[in-house]
Design an enzyme around this catalytic site. Structure first.
Site, PDB file in Angstrom:
ATOM      1  N   GLY A 166       0.812  -1.206   0.000  1.00  0.00           N
ATOM      2  CA  GLY A 166       0.000   0.000   0.000  1.00  0.00           C
ATOM      3  C   GLY A 166       0.843   1.252   0.000  1.00  0.00           C
ATOM      4  O   GLY A 166       1.619   1.478   0.937  1.00  0.00           O
TER       5      GLY A 166
ATOM      6  N   GLY B  15      -0.254   4.406   0.146  1.00  0.00           N
ATOM      7  CA  GLY B  15      -0.941   5.570   0.689  1.00  0.00           C
ATOM      8  C   GLY B  15      -0.216   6.117   1.897  1.00  0.00           C
ATOM      9  O   GLY B  15       0.944   5.776   2.164  1.00  0.00           O
TER      10      GLY B  15
ATOM     11  N   ASN C 258      -9.396   0.154   8.862  1.00  0.00           N
ATOM     12  CA  ASN C 258     -10.388   0.634   9.807  1.00  0.00           C
ATOM     13  C   ASN C 258     -11.642  -0.222   9.747  1.00  0.00           C
ATOM     14  O   ASN C 258     -11.885  -0.930   8.774  1.00  0.00           O
ATOM     15  CB  ASN C 258     -10.769   2.091   9.488  1.00  0.00           C
ATOM     16  CG  ASN C 258      -9.686   3.066   9.886  1.00  0.00           C
ATOM     17  OD1 ASN C 258      -9.039   2.900  10.911  1.00  0.00           O
ATOM     18  ND2 ASN C 258      -9.487   4.097   9.083  1.00  0.00           N
TER      19      ASN C 258
ATOM     20  N   LYS D  59     -11.188   1.290  18.395  1.00  0.00           N
ATOM     21  CA  LYS D  59     -10.829   2.162  17.272  1.00  0.00           C
ATOM     22  C   LYS D  59     -12.074   2.499  16.452  1.00  0.00           C
ATOM     23  O   LYS D  59     -12.230   3.633  15.973  1.00  0.00           O
ATOM     24  CB  LYS D  59      -9.784   1.473  16.396  1.00  0.00           C
ATOM     25  CG  LYS D  59      -9.340   2.290  15.179  1.00  0.00           C
ATOM     26  CD  LYS D  59      -8.565   3.525  15.582  1.00  0.00           C
ATOM     27  CE  LYS D  59      -8.153   4.363  14.375  1.00  0.00           C
ATOM     28  NZ  LYS D  59      -7.240   3.665  13.468  1.00  0.00           N
TER      29      LYS D  59
ATOM     30  N   ASN E 114     -13.535   6.121  15.336  1.00  0.00           N
ATOM     31  CA  ASN E 114     -13.760   6.471  13.931  1.00  0.00           C
ATOM     32  C   ASN E 114     -15.206   6.901  13.676  1.00  0.00           C
ATOM     33  O   ASN E 114     -15.457   7.850  12.931  1.00  0.00           O
ATOM     34  CB  ASN E 114     -13.417   5.279  13.027  1.00  0.00           C
ATOM     35  CG  ASN E 114     -11.926   5.108  12.838  1.00  0.00           C
ATOM     36  OD1 ASN E 114     -11.166   6.063  12.889  1.00  0.00           O
ATOM     37  ND2 ASN E 114     -11.483   3.877  12.618  1.00  0.00           N
TER      38      ASN E 114
ATOM     39  N   GLU F 115     -14.186   5.352   3.451  1.00  0.00           N
ATOM     40  CA  GLU F 115     -14.346   4.076   4.140  1.00  0.00           C
ATOM     41  C   GLU F 115     -15.676   4.020   4.901  1.00  0.00           C
ATOM     42  O   GLU F 115     -15.795   3.285   5.881  1.00  0.00           O
ATOM     43  CB  GLU F 115     -13.179   3.863   5.105  1.00  0.00           C
ATOM     44  CG  GLU F 115     -11.857   3.630   4.413  1.00  0.00           C
ATOM     45  CD  GLU F 115     -10.724   3.381   5.391  1.00  0.00           C
ATOM     46  OE1 GLU F 115     -10.267   2.226   5.485  1.00  0.00           O
ATOM     47  OE2 GLU F 115     -10.302   4.345   6.056  1.00  0.00           O
TER      48      GLU F 115
END
Length: 298
Positions: A7, A9, A101, A180, A184, A259
């Protein structure tokens, strides 16, 4: 230890920079242009007004055996499909660490044949400037927990002290992921809808009211979490990242997919199956989806 990081990103670049201080790191990305940029210019990490350069190998993800001792998957949940297809062909004894996430990806991950699977919960803030530059916008830690299996390779991550980039091992991956997720859910949708930095959520009483309602709706879905996370803990994160723009807001601003499906969509599916009515969460989901569609010309 040889570590492959999938990845290119913000998270992939952040992990590549810090882990390359102690380990042999290879960053695996989709685009040959990013491979060329990193291999030509190295990676620049910006922190506290200073630039730091790191040198490691970048390659295209080909789905070969790869020859790593640990593979870290740092792509967004909606990009996991092709990565999982590539990972099927890797050595099943190599531990896989997933940094996505939400909870929508866990069942997909469990379908892999690998003996050792881990989940990661990342507290750092990161902003990708270009293919070979990332800003470390907020310092935290990376929490790890085993989904299944065990590995001495993880001990190396815990033992090696990397300044500004600590790791911590947790006992229960579900509780870790859900903590988490609570954070979020209370931060990402509201900041992306209102187009505000995280800190404004704690300063505006109307946003606070919505956050309290969301917190209560989450406890309808996960009543066992009442003893494991307090509203004040979420507010502490809001305040400690007050100058940050959430990842969902950044996706909206860049007209990318968000997301929202893995953060809110998966929760609404769970609510439907269990016959729960979550009006605040449903409204935020539809608003984010609508803003996402408008930004992409839908």
């Amino acid at each position: 230890m040889k570590i492959g990081i999938i990845g290119g990103g913000a998270l992939g670049l952040l992990f590549s920079h810090y882990l390359s201080e102690k380990f042999d790191v290879t960053l695996l990305v989709r685009r040959s242009e990013q491979v060329q940029e990193i291999n030509r210019h190295a990676l620049t990490l910006k922190r506290d007004g200073h630039d730091y350069h790191s040198f490691f190998q970048a390659e295209r993800l080909k789905g070969s055996g790869m020859g790593f001792n640990l593979i870290i998957i740092a792509v967004k949940e909606y990009d996991l499909g092709p990565v999982l297809n590539a990972l099927v062909n890797t050595d099943v004894s190599v531990p896989l660490l997933f940094l996505q996430n939400g909870i929508g990806h866990i069942d997909q991950v469990k379908s892999l044949p690998h003996e050792t699977l881990l989940a990661g919960s990342v507290e750092h803030g990161a902003l990708k400037e270009n293919d070979h530059s990332v800003v470390h916008t907020g310092k935290g830690r990376t929490n790890l927990a085993f989904i299944r299996g065990e590995s001495t390779q993880i001990e190396e991550l815990l033992i090696q002290e990397i300044k500004y980039f600590p790791f911590s091992l947790k006992d229960d991956y579900e509780k870790m992921i859900l903590k988490k997720l609570f954070i979020n859910v209370l931060i990402n949708p509201l900041t992306s809808i209102a187009r505000i930095k995280n800190g404004r959520l704690a300063e505006n009483p109307h946003f606070l009211h919505i956050q309290h309602a969301l917190f209560n709706e989450l406890h309808i879905l996960f009543p066992h979490m009442k003893d494991h996370i307090r509203f004040e803990e979420v507010m502490d994160v809001v305040k400690s990242t007050s100058s940050n723009r959430s990842s969902m807001l950044k996706d909206i601003e860049e007209r990318r997919n968000t997301e929202v499906e893995t953060i809110l969509g998966a929760l609404l599916l769970k609510a439907e199956k269990e016959n729960h009515f979550l009006p605040i969460m449903k409204t935020l989901y539809e608003l984010v989806k609508g803003i996402e569609r408008e930004g992409q010309g839908g």
